[in-house]
Write a protein that holds these residues in place. Structure first.
Motif: not given
Length: 376
Positions: A58-60, A271-272, A296-298
């Motif tokens: 999720d956050r590489p 989470t969104i 990171i893309t949310a």
């Protein structure tokens, strides 16, 4: 020196992690502390969603990297120029080192130190160096700490001296879960006694936030989660009401319980959907605080006109807006007085060999806080 460490070799490995084994327990080389650094024997390290977000992708972060940012230990050696801490001191790690000289540090906000951003993202210590190596090649540091290991070399600014009577495996929680959760309530939101509060997400950070709301004198505390077991624990820790987020009408339930919404709603899940729940559960004129790190893309969106007409406030909270040298000792003191029972959040203690399985449990929302005991 050579030591055992938990090395994440790839981000985003398929689940279950117990089978794909993205975390390998390896013998790595650890350099002695450089100028302004200290060597710490790790006593405990918590498994946190921030670690999980690297494991699941999720956050590489650049790999290989030694995991761990929430922890505690005992100083073994100090580097040149370090005179205010000494061997034998017990410490908590703080996962965002501060330089003490940038604009943010000088305005009393060391938790968002500007100078720390670049080396942190590069997997380095504040000095710009790597102290971890494997087969002669650098291994990255997580958040300047990397405490999923027997020992850690960190910047002096990454440690806070604590009361040595506190067991180190429990002290680990004060390095992230407690400062982030309690701090979001008492520092970022600064809730007032009698306020109504919603806590969304009941992991280690969320339950710490709930305890912070109890400590601050909230009049009504609504705990929201997907797990009935965690909701039960929340009631034991002081929640006045609980709502299962699986219910289609869970936001309306919160609004009905609080006469139109809460004064303060906290997203601790990262989470969104959790953030949407928190925002929608906030009353007109209320405040929504997010302390959970989503992928990171949310993106989170809202109707701008309603933000204005309902005069809501949306705030981010990083590290609970805490000044670690001030807040970690005072939170520990409150625990010792029985007013902040964070020990109730410890689900189990694990060894190196159980880390992949431990992150499976965390991903499945089947645990609150697991603590790695490196020398157990």
């Amino acid at each position: 020196m050579k030591m055992k460490a938990a090395v994440l070799t790839r981000c985003g490995a398929p689940r279950p992690f117990a089978r794909s084994k993205p975390i390998e327990v390896l013998e790595v080389d650890l350099d002695p502390p450089g100028e302004g650094e200290v060597l710490v024997k790790v006593g405990g390290a918590g498994l946190c969603h921030s670690d999980l977000s690297m494991v699941n992708g999720d956050r590489p972060r650049p790999t290989p990297i030694v995991l761990g940012h929430e922890g505690s230990g005992e100083i073994v050696e100090v580097g040149a120029g370090v005179h205010d801490v000494k061997a034998g001191d017990h410490i908590c790690f703080t996962f965002n080192v501060s330089c003490g000289r940038c604009r943010r540090c000088l305005e009393g906000r060391p938790y968002i130190c500007e100078r720390a951003i670049t080396p942190r993202a590069a997997g380095q210590l504040l000095s710009g160096h790597h102290r971890l190596h494997l087969d002669g090649k650098p291994v990255n540091h997580q958040s300047g700490v990397s405490c999923f290991a027997e020992y850690a070399v960190v910047d002096r600014g990454s440690v806070v001296v604590i009361d040595s009577s506190l067991p180190l495996d429990l002290a680990a929680l004060f390095g992230c879960a407690v400062v982030t959760g309690v701090g979001a309530v008492v520092n970022t939101a600064q809730i007032q006694p009698g306020s109504s509060v919603a806590v969304v997400g009941l992991g280690g950070v969320g339950l710490s936030g709930l305890l912070g709301a109890v400590l601050a004198g909230a009049g009504k505390i609504v705990a929201i989660d997907l797990s009935d077991e965690k909701l039960g624990l929340a009631r034991q820790l002081g929640a006045t009401d609980t709502v299962n987020a699986r219910d289609a009408d869970h936001v309306q339930q919160v609004r009905d319980l609080t006469g139109g919404g809460v004064d303060y709603a906290f997203d601790f899940a990262g989470t969104i959907k959790a953030m949407e729940t928190a925002y929608l559960a906030t009353r007109w004129g209320g405040t929504t605080v997010s302390a959970g790190l989503s992928p990171i893309t949310a993106d989170f969106s809202f109707k701008q006109s309603l933000l204005v007409s309902e005069e809501k406030t949306i705030k981010g909270s990083y590290m609970g807006s805490c000044v670690p040298v001030r807040d970690i000792p005072r939170f520990i003191s409150l625990y010792q007085q029985g007013r902040l029972p964070v020990d109730r959040m410890v689900s189990q203690r694990v060894g190196f060999a159980e880390l992949n399985e431990g992150f499976d449990r965390l991903q499945e929302v089947a645990t609150v806080r697991q603590v790695l005991v490196p020398h157990g």
